[in-house]
Design a protein around this motif. Structure first.
Motif, short mmCIF file in Angstrom:
data_model
loop_
_atom_site.label_atom_id
_atom_site.label_comp_id
_atom_site.label_asym_id
_atom_site.label_seq_id
_atom_site.Cartn_x
_atom_site.Cartn_y
_atom_site.Cartn_z
N GLU A 55 -2.80 -19.16 7.63
CA GLU A 55 -1.55 -19.64 6.58
C GLU A 55 -1.08 -18.23 6.10
N ALA A 56 -1.19 -17.09 6.47
CA ALA A 56 -1.07 -15.96 5.88
C ALA A 56 0.24 -15.56 6.17
N TYR A 57 0.89 -14.90 5.39
CA TYR A 57 2.20 -14.30 5.55
C TYR A 57 2.56 -12.94 4.93
N ALA A 58 3.46 -11.92 5.65
CA ALA A 58 3.53 -10.61 4.99
C ALA A 58 5.06 -10.89 4.35
N GLY A 59 5.16 -10.13 3.12
CA GLY A 59 6.37 -10.21 2.43
C GLY A 59 6.52 -9.11 1.39
N GLU A 60 7.69 -8.78 0.75
CA GLU A 60 7.90 -7.83 -0.06
C GLU A 60 7.53 -8.11 -1.63
N ARG A 61 6.99 -7.36 -2.25
CA ARG A 61 7.01 -7.56 -3.75
C ARG A 61 7.11 -6.02 -4.25
N ASP A 62 8.24 -5.97 -5.03
CA ASP A 62 8.55 -4.51 -5.79
C ASP A 62 8.70 -3.25 -4.70
N GLY A 63 9.37 -3.61 -3.44
CA GLY A 63 9.72 -2.83 -2.71
C GLY A 63 8.51 -2.37 -1.74
N GLU A 64 7.40 -2.96 -1.75
CA GLU A 64 6.14 -2.79 -0.90
C GLU A 64 5.90 -4.03 -0.14
N LEU A 65 5.06 -3.85 1.01
CA LEU A 65 4.66 -5.00 1.68
C LEU A 65 3.42 -5.52 1.08
N TRP A 66 3.27 -6.75 0.97
CA TRP A 66 2.00 -7.51 0.60
C TRP A 66 1.64 -8.46 1.76
N THR A 85 -10.07 -15.24 -4.29
CA THR A 85 -9.90 -15.39 -2.59
C THR A 85 -8.69 -15.30 -2.07
N ARG A 86 -7.84 -15.72 -2.64
CA ARG A 86 -6.28 -15.87 -1.98
C ARG A 86 -5.28 -15.11 -2.76
N ALA A 87 -5.97 -13.81 -3.23
CA ALA A 87 -5.21 -12.84 -3.92
C ALA A 87 -4.33 -12.20 -2.95
N PRO A 88 -2.99 -11.76 -3.56
CA PRO A 88 -2.26 -10.85 -2.41
C PRO A 88 -2.78 -9.65 -2.51
N ARG A 89 -2.80 -8.98 -1.08
CA ARG A 89 -3.43 -7.59 -0.70
C ARG A 89 -2.32 -6.95 -0.31
N LYS A 90 -2.26 -5.66 -0.89
CA LYS A 90 -1.29 -4.57 -0.41
C LYS A 90 -1.52 -3.86 0.91
N LEU A 91 -0.45 -3.93 1.64
CA LEU A 91 -0.29 -3.28 2.96
C LEU A 91 -0.21 -2.13 2.80
N LEU A 92 -0.68 -0.89 3.55
CA LEU A 92 -0.26 0.19 3.64
C LEU A 92 0.44 0.65 4.93
N MET A 93 1.51 1.30 4.63
CA MET A 93 2.59 1.78 5.71
C MET A 93 3.38 2.86 5.45
N GLN A 94 4.15 3.79 6.10
CA GLN A 94 4.91 4.70 5.71
C GLN A 94 6.13 4.00 5.09
N ARG A 95 6.72 4.75 4.20
CA ARG A 95 8.00 4.27 3.41
C ARG A 95 8.82 3.89 4.38
N LYS A 96 9.43 4.73 5.51
CA LYS A 96 10.32 4.45 6.48
C LYS A 96 9.98 3.17 7.26
N GLN A 97 8.75 2.98 7.74
CA GLN A 97 8.40 1.77 8.47
C GLN A 97 8.56 0.57 7.50
N ILE A 98 8.45 0.68 6.13
CA ILE A 98 8.75 -0.56 5.47
C ILE A 98 9.91 -0.97 5.15
N GLN A 99 10.77 0.16 5.25
CA GLN A 99 12.13 -0.06 4.95
C GLN A 99 12.77 -0.86 6.18
#
Length: 165
Positions: A55-66, A85-99
């Motif tokens: 049921e997870a999904y990735a989305g934006e929060r404050d200009g970053e992917l979570w 257990t269901r806390a949002p977790r930050k995803l690490l990517m390069q800034r250009k990829q995120i944009q």
């Protein structure tokens, strides 16, 4: 009778959690790998292989992917640090990829679907994300029919090779 303690196997590298419905519900155009910010107890729990990302999904929060709504159960190994257990977790990517991917989400209406969480050969937790669009019910029925035909075809070929008619 005393029961033997259940032996738990830890995952050092390989898939820790998988979203099998992700490829069924979405037409995946592109896949990307992103790092995942985790606490120590979360990593230990993830290594036990009990996490769920259906049921997870990735989305934006404050200009970053979570990564939202992923479930990593609490580690029961005597660790004092508890985590949500269901806390949002930050995803690490390069800034250009995120944009790039945030632009695709906004412009095309695409979705970032987590396909799996795995440990790379160095033992670092990574998430494979798929950039995709939702499938229609007709496409899903076609995928089911194709999968059934492949299974039946393999069964027919296997039986023909044995001489069982």
């Amino acid at each position: 009778m005393a029961q033997k303690p259940r032996k738990t196997t830890m995952i050092s590298h390989g898939i820790a959690a998988q979203n099998r419905k992700g490829r069924f519900n979405y037409a995946i155009k592109e896949t990307i790998e992103a790092g995942l910010v985790l606490k120590g107890a979360e990593v230990k729990s993830l290594r036990l292989g009990r996490a769920m990302i259906t049921e997870a999904y990735a989305g934006e929060r404050d200009g970053e992917l979570w990564l939202f709504n992923s479930y990593i159960p609490e580690y029961q190994g005597g660790v004092l640090s508890r985590f949500e257990t269901r806390a949002p977790r930050k995803l690490l990517m390069q800034r250009k990829q995120i944009q790039k991917y945030l632009g695709a989400i906004a412009k095309d209406g695409a979705t970032l679907v987590p396909l799996d969480i795995h440990f790379n050969p160095r033992g670092v937790a990574k998430v494979t994300l798929g950039l995709g669009e939702g499938k229609k019910n007709v496409d899903k029925r076609h995928a089911i029919a194709e999968r059934d035909w492949q299974r039946d075809k393999a069964r027919l070929l296997r039986d023909k090779g044995r001489g069982d008619y």
